[in-house]
Design a protein around this motif. Structure first.
Motif, PDB file in Angstrom:
ATOM      1  N   ASP A   1       0.831  -1.204   0.000  1.00  0.00           N
ATOM      2  CA  ASP A   1       0.000   0.000   0.000  1.00  0.00           C
ATOM      3  C   ASP A   1       0.868   1.258   0.000  1.00  0.00           C
ATOM      4  O   ASP A   1       0.598   2.219  -0.738  1.00  0.00           O
ATOM      5  CB  ASP A   1      -0.918  -0.010   1.223  1.00  0.00           C
ATOM      6  N   ALA A   2       1.926   1.249   0.810  1.00  0.00           N
ATOM      7  CA  ALA A   2       2.827   2.405   0.856  1.00  0.00           C
ATOM      8  C   ALA A   2       3.514   2.619  -0.490  1.00  0.00           C
ATOM      9  O   ALA A   2       3.691   3.765  -0.940  1.00  0.00           O
ATOM     10  CB  ALA A   2       3.861   2.207   1.962  1.00  0.00           C
ATOM     11  N   ALA A   3       3.895   1.529  -1.160  1.00  0.00           N
ATOM     12  CA  ALA A   3       4.532   1.635  -2.471  1.00  0.00           C
ATOM     13  C   ALA A   3       3.557   2.190  -3.506  1.00  0.00           C
ATOM     14  O   ALA A   3       3.934   3.003  -4.366  1.00  0.00           O
ATOM     15  CB  ALA A   3       5.052   0.271  -2.906  1.00  0.00           C
ATOM     16  N   MET A   4       2.299   1.780  -3.421  1.00  0.00           N
ATOM     17  CA  MET A   4       1.278   2.287  -4.336  1.00  0.00           C
ATOM     18  C   MET A   4       1.056   3.779  -4.122  1.00  0.00           C
ATOM     19  O   MET A   4       0.962   4.565  -5.082  1.00  0.00           O
ATOM     20  CB  MET A   4      -0.024   1.516  -4.135  1.00  0.00           C
ATOM     21  N   GLN A   5       0.988   4.196  -2.864  1.00  0.00           N
ATOM     22  CA  GLN A   5       0.763   5.611  -2.561  1.00  0.00           C
ATOM     23  C   GLN A   5       1.953   6.465  -2.989  1.00  0.00           C
ATOM     24  O   GLN A   5       1.776   7.572  -3.509  1.00  0.00           O
ATOM     25  CB  GLN A   5       0.489   5.775  -1.072  1.00  0.00           C
ATOM     26  N   ALA A   6       3.145   5.947  -2.779  1.00  0.00           N
ATOM     27  CA  ALA A   6       4.344   6.707  -3.150  1.00  0.00           C
ATOM     28  C   ALA A   6       4.408   6.959  -4.651  1.00  0.00           C
ATOM     29  O   ALA A   6       4.973   7.957  -5.098  1.00  0.00           O
ATOM     30  CB  ALA A   6       5.594   5.962  -2.689  1.00  0.00           C
ATOM     31  N   ARG A   7       3.795   6.065  -5.430  1.00  0.00           N
ATOM     32  CA  ARG A   7       3.814   6.191  -6.884  1.00  0.00           C
ATOM     33  C   ARG A   7       2.492   6.703  -7.439  1.00  0.00           C
ATOM     34  O   ARG A   7       2.303   6.740  -8.653  1.00  0.00           O
ATOM     35  CB  ARG A   7       4.165   4.825  -7.493  1.00  0.00           C
TER      36      ARG A   7
ATOM     37  N   ALA B   1      -3.068   4.508  -9.805  1.00  0.00           N
ATOM     38  CA  ALA B   1      -4.516   4.356  -9.963  1.00  0.00           C
ATOM     39  C   ALA B   1      -4.749   3.054 -10.714  1.00  0.00           C
ATOM     40  O   ALA B   1      -4.595   2.975 -11.936  1.00  0.00           O
ATOM     41  CB  ALA B   1      -5.092   5.540 -10.726  1.00  0.00           C
ATOM     42  N   VAL B   2      -5.091   2.011  -9.970  1.00  0.00           N
ATOM     43  CA  VAL B   2      -5.212   0.669 -10.555  1.00  0.00           C
ATOM     44  C   VAL B   2      -6.514   0.025 -10.095  1.00  0.00           C
ATOM     45  O   VAL B   2      -7.178   0.513  -9.167  1.00  0.00           O
ATOM     46  CB  VAL B   2      -4.013  -0.208 -10.141  1.00  0.00           C
ATOM     47  N   ASP B   3      -6.862  -1.067 -10.761  1.00  0.00           N
ATOM     48  CA  ASP B   3      -8.119  -1.750 -10.434  1.00  0.00           C
ATOM     49  C   ASP B   3      -7.892  -2.957  -9.516  1.00  0.00           C
ATOM     50  O   ASP B   3      -8.706  -3.871  -9.466  1.00  0.00           O
ATOM     51  CB  ASP B   3      -8.848  -2.173 -11.706  1.00  0.00           C
ATOM     52  N   TRP B   4      -6.763  -2.960  -8.803  1.00  0.00           N
ATOM     53  CA  TRP B   4      -6.498  -4.000  -7.818  1.00  0.00           C
ATOM     54  C   TRP B   4      -6.068  -3.323  -6.519  1.00  0.00           C
ATOM     55  O   TRP B   4      -5.764  -2.141  -6.504  1.00  0.00           O
ATOM     56  CB  TRP B   4      -5.430  -4.984  -8.309  1.00  0.00           C
TER      57      TRP B   4
ATOM     58  N   ARG C   1       9.214 -10.984 -10.812  1.00  0.00           N
ATOM     59  CA  ARG C   1       9.069 -10.333 -12.121  1.00  0.00           C
ATOM     60  C   ARG C   1       7.678  -9.716 -12.260  1.00  0.00           C
ATOM     61  O   ARG C   1       7.526  -8.607 -12.784  1.00  0.00           O
ATOM     62  CB  ARG C   1       9.311 -11.345 -13.236  1.00  0.00           C
ATOM     63  N   TYR C   2       6.674 -10.425 -11.785  1.00  0.00           N
ATOM     64  CA  TYR C   2       5.295  -9.941 -11.888  1.00  0.00           C
ATOM     65  C   TYR C   2       5.106  -8.660 -11.080  1.00  0.00           C
ATOM     66  O   TYR C   2       4.511  -7.689 -11.560  1.00  0.00           O
ATOM     67  CB  TYR C   2       4.347 -11.030 -11.391  1.00  0.00           C
ATOM     68  N   VAL C   3       5.623  -8.647  -9.852  1.00  0.00           N
ATOM     69  CA  VAL C   3       5.494  -7.454  -9.014  1.00  0.00           C
ATOM     70  C   VAL C   3       6.218  -6.277  -9.655  1.00  0.00           C
ATOM     71  O   VAL C   3       5.709  -5.142  -9.669  1.00  0.00           O
ATOM     72  CB  VAL C   3       6.023  -7.728  -7.591  1.00  0.00           C
ATOM     73  N   LYS C   4       7.380  -6.507 -10.219  1.00  0.00           N
ATOM     74  CA  LYS C   4       8.107  -5.435 -10.895  1.00  0.00           C
ATOM     75  C   LYS C   4       7.314  -4.892 -12.085  1.00  0.00           C
ATOM     76  O   LYS C   4       7.291  -3.667 -12.322  1.00  0.00           O
ATOM     77  CB  LYS C   4       9.482  -5.941 -11.354  1.00  0.00           C
ATOM     78  N   LEU C   5       6.653  -5.775 -12.823  1.00  0.00           N
ATOM     79  CA  LEU C   5       5.822  -5.324 -13.943  1.00  0.00           C
ATOM     80  C   LEU C   5       4.660  -4.470 -13.452  1.00  0.00           C
ATOM     81  O   LEU C   5       4.332  -3.437 -14.047  1.00  0.00           O
ATOM     82  CB  LEU C   5       5.298  -6.529 -14.730  1.00  0.00           C
ATOM     83  N   LEU C   6       4.028  -4.881 -12.355  1.00  0.00           N
ATOM     84  CA  LEU C   6       2.910  -4.118 -11.805  1.00  0.00           C
ATOM     85  C   LEU C   6       3.338  -2.700 -11.423  1.00  0.00           C
ATOM     86  O   LEU C   6       2.580  -1.745 -11.595  1.00  0.00           O
ATOM     87  CB  LEU C   6       2.339  -4.829 -10.572  1.00  0.00           C
TER      88      LEU C   6
END
Length: 204
Positions: free
Chosen positions: A143-149, A152-155, A193-198
């Motif tokens: 969550d912190a990584a999403m907020q820092a960046r 806006a995603v659907d997951w 690899r998947y997390v890096k792509l996300l």
């Protein structure tokens, strides 16, 4: 009448035995006698502390949470400043734990819930609690990584955190099927690899 072996450490010995024996034999194939033999205690001691094997199963799931909680709380990936680096570090740490034989690195609660999800709801709930509480810890960094960046995603962070656990548990199943850690390590590499792509991390 024989004296019961009710020394203060008998319960801990039985829980330690559960972590070892159940990951080796599975929950259904593990008997009270197996646990007592591994723990070096009497059956009287077992039934002094636990009403049944199912009762021990619930306690073992909670004990596993305490055992692994300490391990992950003290892990070095928490030292990263960037929360995404902590997430990736967590996954690398999980890969680094793939040591020894299959019973040494596979998950107690994952093993138990596969066998008991329908027949022992109390064990299922204890296993769910253990897995979900663990996922919640990595969820905070996601969550912190999403907020820092400003993503806006659907997951959600929760769904990704639970997905990491699904991949890890599946990796353990494959390790059991293949008889070794290599396939589990490959699965974790794919998850990284998947997390890096996300998160749109550029790789070379």
């Amino acid at each position: 009448m024989p004296k019961l072996d009710t020394k203060p450490d008998a319960k801990a010995k039985l829980l330690d035995a559960a972590l070892s024996v159940i990951r080796t034999k599975g929950y259904s194939s593990t008997s009270v006698d197996d646990l007592c033999r591994e723990a070096g205690v009497t059956k009287g001691a077992f039934f002094h502390h636990f009403k049944s094997k199912n009762d021990l199963g619930v306690a073992a799931a909670d004990y596993w949470s305490l055992f692994t909680g300490t391990l992950f709380t003290n892990a070095p990936y928490h030292d990263h400043a960037d929360p995404l680096d902590r997430v990736l570090g967590y996954l690398e740490f999980r890969k680094a734990l793939l040591r020894g034989g299959v019973p040494d690195f596979t998950c107690l609660v994952g093993t138990m819930v596969q066998e008991t999800y329908e027949t022992a709801p109390n064990i299922r709930d204890a296993c769910d609690r253990s897995i979900s509480e663990h996922a919640a810890k990595i969820e905070a960094d996601i969550d912190a990584a999403m907020q820092a960046r400003a993503m806006a995603v659907d997951w959600t962070a929760e769904s990704l955190a639970l997905h990491t656990q699904a991949v890890l548990q599946g990796a353990f199943i494959l390790a059991k099927a293949k008889g070794g850690a290599a396939i589990a390590a490959d699965s974790i590499d794919h998850l990284i690899r998947y997390v890096k792509l996300l998160f749109d991390v550029q790789t070379t």
